[in-house]
Design an enzyme around this catalytic site. Structure first.
Site, PDB file in Angstrom:
ATOM      1  N   TRP A 128      23.038  66.532  24.878  1.00 42.64           N
ATOM      2  CA  TRP A 128      24.359  67.681  25.351  1.00 42.64           C
ATOM      3  C   TRP A 128      25.405  66.724  25.123  1.00 42.64           C
ATOM      4  O   TRP A 128      25.407  65.432  25.373  1.00 42.64           O
ATOM      5  CB  TRP A 128      23.918  67.581  26.895  1.00 42.64           C
ATOM      6  CG  TRP A 128      25.060  68.391  27.634  1.00 42.64           C
ATOM      7  CD1 TRP A 128      25.512  69.691  27.268  1.00 42.64           C
ATOM      8  CD2 TRP A 128      26.057  67.913  28.898  1.00 42.64           C
ATOM      9  NE1 TRP A 128      26.487  70.227  28.189  1.00 42.64           N
ATOM     10  CE2 TRP A 128      26.708  69.167  29.322  1.00 42.64           C
ATOM     11  CE3 TRP A 128      25.658  67.144  29.545  1.00 42.64           C
ATOM     12  CZ2 TRP A 128      27.448  69.311  30.207  1.00 42.64           C
ATOM     13  CZ3 TRP A 128      26.395  66.952  30.646  1.00 42.64           C
ATOM     14  CH2 TRP A 128      27.562  67.938  30.933  1.00 42.64           C
ATOM     15  N   ASP A 209      18.248  62.879  33.363  1.00 40.73           N
ATOM     16  CA  ASP A 209      19.145  63.904  33.896  1.00 40.73           C
ATOM     17  C   ASP A 209      18.142  65.106  33.809  1.00 40.73           C
ATOM     18  O   ASP A 209      17.631  65.460  32.877  1.00 40.73           O
ATOM     19  CB  ASP A 209      20.132  63.865  32.777  1.00 40.73           C
ATOM     20  CG  ASP A 209      21.086  65.247  33.098  1.00 40.73           C
ATOM     21  OD1 ASP A 209      21.130  65.796  34.044  1.00 40.73           O
ATOM     22  OD2 ASP A 209      21.873  65.348  32.105  1.00 40.73           O
ATOM     23  N   ALA A 211      18.367  68.873  34.718  1.00 36.19           N
ATOM     24  CA  ALA A 211      19.466  70.106  34.788  1.00 36.19           C
ATOM     25  C   ALA A 211      18.775  71.437  34.780  1.00 36.19           C
ATOM     26  O   ALA A 211      19.293  72.396  35.092  1.00 36.19           O
ATOM     27  CB  ALA A 211      20.694  70.042  33.856  1.00 36.19           C
TER      28      ALA A 211
END
Length: 397
Positions: A128, A209, A211
């Protein structure tokens, strides 16, 4: 003058794509850019469990006074359990409510500024874009590690593990917990175990991470690699987001978690986390987090939310299978079968810039330049015209 020192801002490629899409007059156009869930009508709905919790909040909330610097305890405890399960003792985990998952990443980077400003932050190539952009903006040394094999459209496990031999003690290794953005290709459990061994051996700090928990193979399945690693390493960072799985994008609901080696260290960390919020923005926004806390703590609301999340997950899996089938038919090739095996909201098709441009200009199909598509953008049988368009631009055998 001072302001003239600003360089013209680079447009965000994904948001720029949305602008182009909006002015395109073609009725058959399809937007596959921005990573938000869409239903069959192309709408990003508010979940009914969220609506119910908001209605209750409206009735019950009698003050807008500050909650606490680290954020609402109900939200933080419920999210810790949702992400970690019983992988680690609760008293080893310090938690911080943040403005979205992005705010959590930022606060974790801020912590590294204090703990080891000379560290290298390792980020998957590709990742990302904000991961790399934020790390470099904050002045960290960064290193991209090999992740995606463009030929096989799978994780290049051997190259990735080989690069991790260069990890130094105190480096920060950023890993996607599930549903890798932008590729949709995910690390398998054996590889997670190997990475965990390496992290322990090298004394590096893992940072996961997550998400998209619940968008891949289910809430517990998506968290399984993270939980495995958490159960074995002495210390770890986690950033989690409620944007996707609760559909709370604009309400900015996120959490940073730090797992310490023991309860007394976690207490020390917790005090510092509250100070980090104070230094950056004081209090994280309450509304969305209060909604999440309420849903997770209430058996009926939680069951309704889980059913809604499961419906979204299954819808994306169905689109993946339908799209892979349609592409096999249109291209007379199994070249795109990987789409059915990828997980989450995104897949990277492996098309070149010219093919992506042709899809947009000649067929009204709006993809990010690296050929990442938002699978949810194909709901409502849009996978068919999309497959026909891809077959026209792609050269596959």
């Amino acid at each position: 003058s001072m302001f003239e020192k600003f360089q013209p801002a680079k447009a965000d490629p994904i948001l720029g794509l949305s602008k182009l899409f909006q002015v395109d007059p073609r009725a058959e156009k399809i937007d596959l850019g921005v990573g938000i869930y869409k239903d069959d009508n192309g709408i990003t709905p508010v979940m009914s469990s969220v609506k119910k919790a908001e209605a209750r909040l409206l009735q019950e909330q009698n003050s807008k006074a500050y909650v606490s610097l680290a954020g609402a305890e109900l939200f933080r405890d419920q999210m810790r359990d949702l992400v970690l399960g019983d992988a680690v003792a609760a008293d080893r985990v310090a938690t911080l409510q943040t403005p979205g998952g992005t705010g959590a990443i930022r606060q974790i980077f801020e912590s590294m500024k204090i703990l080891n400003p000379d560290c290298t932050i390792w980020i998957s190539d590709p990742s990302w874009p904000s991961h790399m952009n934020m790390a470099t903006h904050m002045g960290f040394k960064t290193r991209g590690y090999p992740y995606f094999n463009n030929e096989t459209r799978l994780v290049d496990t051997a190259a990735m593990l080989n690069s991790f031999q260069d990890l130094k003690g105190g480096d920060l290794l950023l890993l996607h917990g599930c549903c890798h953005n932008p590729t949709g290709a995910n690390i398998d459990m054996d590889t997670w175990k190997a990475i965990t061994d390496l992290v322990i051996e090298k004394g590096a700090m893992p940072f996961i991470d997550i998400a998209y928990q619940g968008f891949g193979d289910g809430l517990d399945q998506d968290a399984a690699p993270l939980r495995y690693m958490a159960s074995r390493v002495p210390e770890m960072f986690i950033a989690a987001s409620c944007s996707k799985n609760f559909g709370l994008y604009r309400d900015r609901v996120g959490i940073a978690m730090m797992i310490a080696k023991d309860a007394s260290t976690a207490e020390l960390v917790q005090g510092n986390l509250a100070v980090l919020n104070r230094l950056n923005y004081s209090f994280a926004p309450d509304h969305g987090a209060a909604v999440v806390g309420m849903i997770l703590a209430d058996a009926d609301l939680r069951a309704e939310w889980m059913a809604e999340l499961e419906q979204m997950r299954r819808a994306m899996l169905t689109i993946r299978k339908d799209l892979a089938d349609a592409l096999r038919q249109q291209c007379n090739s199994d070249h795109f079968d990987f789409i059915a095996h990828h997980r989450g909201m995104f897949s990277r098709l492996g098309l070149n810039a010219e093919q992506v441009l042709s899809l947009r200009e000649d067929h009204g199909m709006y993809l990010v330049g690296d050929s990442r598509i938002n699978i949810a953008g194909l709901a409502g049988k849009r996978h068919l015209p999309f497959a026909i368009a891809v077959a026209k631009v792609a050269t596959v055998s």
